[in-house]
Design an enzyme around this catalytic site. Structure first.
Site, PDB file in Angstrom:
ATOM      1  N   HIS A 157      10.776   3.701  -3.076  1.00 40.18           N
ATOM      2  CA  HIS A 157       9.769   2.749  -2.601  1.00 40.18           C
ATOM      3  C   HIS A 157       9.544   1.567  -3.554  1.00 40.18           C
ATOM      4  CE1 HIS A 157       8.640   5.784   0.399  1.00 40.18           C
ATOM      5  NE2 HIS A 157       8.510   6.657  -0.570  1.00 40.18           N
TER       6      HIS A 157
HETATM    7  O1  RIB Z   1       4.037   5.964  -0.574  1.00 36.60           O
HETATM    8  C1  RIB Z   1       4.858   5.671  -1.668  1.00 36.60           C
HETATM    9  C2  RIB Z   1       4.069   5.067  -2.782  1.00 36.60           C
HETATM   10  O2  RIB Z   1       3.073   5.980  -3.235  1.00 36.60           O
HETATM   11  C3  RIB Z   1       4.917   4.764  -4.022  1.00 36.60           C
HETATM   12  O3  RIB Z   1       4.360   3.694  -4.706  1.00 36.60           O
HETATM   13  C4  RIB Z   1       4.794   6.017  -4.814  1.00 36.60           C
HETATM   14  O4  RIB Z   1       5.024   5.783  -6.213  1.00 36.60           O
HETATM   15  C5  RIB Z   1       3.348   6.388  -4.580  1.00 36.60           C
HETATM   16  O5  RIB Z   1       2.565   5.626  -5.490  1.00 36.60           O
END
Ligand code: RIB
Ligand code: CA
Length: 342
Positions: free
Chosen positions: A271
């Site tokens: 992500h």
């Molecule tokens: O949903 C994914 C996000 O939430 C990413 O930033 C992961 O590191 C968590 O913080």
């Protein structure tokens, strides 16, 4: 005759040289002043390594940490670890909010592990935190910055920036744009059927940032779930045969397991690193300006982001919503930049 031809050739050479110099100047002028706000977190650490390995494009002014994936002491330690692994200990790390604005804190140790960093041994980094709180750093830096000069990458719950905006609304003057890893629209959430973790962890903070009117780009699950690891992509990273490749390979190999099982996919998302890739190579991605609304009401929609992709309601288009990305292009960029590290 000979003289005029000689002059002409010299003229062409001078014009070509001038064009190259201008192009280089433009390239250099595009370097961004960047603050990374983060809750490391496996994918946060990969994002930090990618950003810190890209000094030509990104002047990482500071890293500000927030509670999210794990508690603030561990997100701050992990941010200092990523900085040490990248060999960039001149970049200050400021610890920020230890809890969301309103809701009860939640964490994601089931995904990121007790230490917030799966797949690798953690230790106490040599260099400590910078003096002062992340929120104060944001207020003072943005209040005194050149107009619209600083980009903020938000890789966790948006609590720190929200607190800074409540305390000093005028800080928007220093913000060029905010790029958020967060939200979900087309294919549902990851922490609930409709909500993505960063928004769910502090929807009130996300609403404060949205209401501030800053230039806002969201990199939601809609795109991060299209940029997935694979055996080949992990192998290309590990084939770097340096510490960074080994670490990122181990971290991702461990981190993606839960998502692969949950979604029945052959790989998992990275992500937060997608936000940094957007800043480095926006041509890898596509999206559109939409109206975004965030739901912070108690109930099944808590933390949901409603992106009006087809402009059904004809409301103000307040966010650029990234919806697609070149997965192999992302991993090639990540591999190339990790190859620069030890
Ligand atoms: O949903 C994914 C996000 O939430 C990413 O930033 C992961 O590191 C968590 O913080
Ligand atoms: Ca994160």
């Amino acid at each position: 005759m000979h003289t005029s031809r000689h002059v002409f050739v010299h003229l062409i050479r001078s014009v070509a040289l001038l064009a190259i110099l201008c192009a280089t100047a433009v390239q250099a002028a595009e370097k961004r002043d960047l603050i990374i706000d983060t809750d490391p977190g496996a994918d946060d650490v990969v994002a930090l390594l990618l950003a810190l390995a890209s000094p030509e494009e990104l002047n990482v002014m500071a890293i500000t940490t927030v509670a999210g994936n794990v508690r603030i002491d561990k997100t701050s330690r992990n941010a200092r670890l990523a900085r040490e692994w990248a060999g960039r200990e001149e970049v200050p790390v400021y610890a920020g909010a230890g809890r969301p604005l309103v809701r009860t804190p939640i964490y994601a140790e089931n995904i990121h592990g007790k230490e917030g960093l799966p797949g690798v041994e953690v230790h106490e980094p040599k260099k400590g935190l910078a003096e002062g709180n992340a929120v104060q750093y944001l207020v003072e830096t943005l209040r005194n910055a050149a107009p619209h000069s600083i980009t903020i990458a938000m890789l966790g719950p948006q609590t720190n920036l929200a607190l800074a905006l409540v305390q000093a609304p005028e800080i928007t003057q220093g913000i060029k744009e905010v790029v958020v890893m967060g939200g979900a629209h087309f294919n549902g959430g990851n922490i609930t059927p409709v909500a993505e973790f960063n928004l769910y962890a502090d929807p009130d903070a996300a609403k404060v940032v949205l209401a501030s009117g800053v230039k806002l780009t969201y990199v939601p699950l809609d795109v991060t779930h299209k940029i997935l690891t694979s055996d080949q992509r992990l192998k290309q990273i590990e084939a770097l045969n340096n510490q960074a490749g080994k670490r990122v390979g181990s971290i991702l190999n461990e981190y993606v397991k839960a998502d692969m099982v949950h979604y029945g996919l052959p790989g998992g998302p990275v992500h937060d690193a997608s936000v940094i890739a957007w800043l480095l190579k926006p041509e890898l991605f596509s999206g559109r300006q939409v109206n975004l609304v965030i739901d912070s009401r108690e109930g099944p929609g808590f933390g949901q982001t409603v992106a009006d992709w087809y402009d059904t309601l004809g409301q103000n288009k307040n966010v650029f919503w990234v919806e697609n990305g070149d997965a192999q292009g992302f991993f090639d960029l990540l591999t190339q930049r990790l190859g620069r590290l030890k």
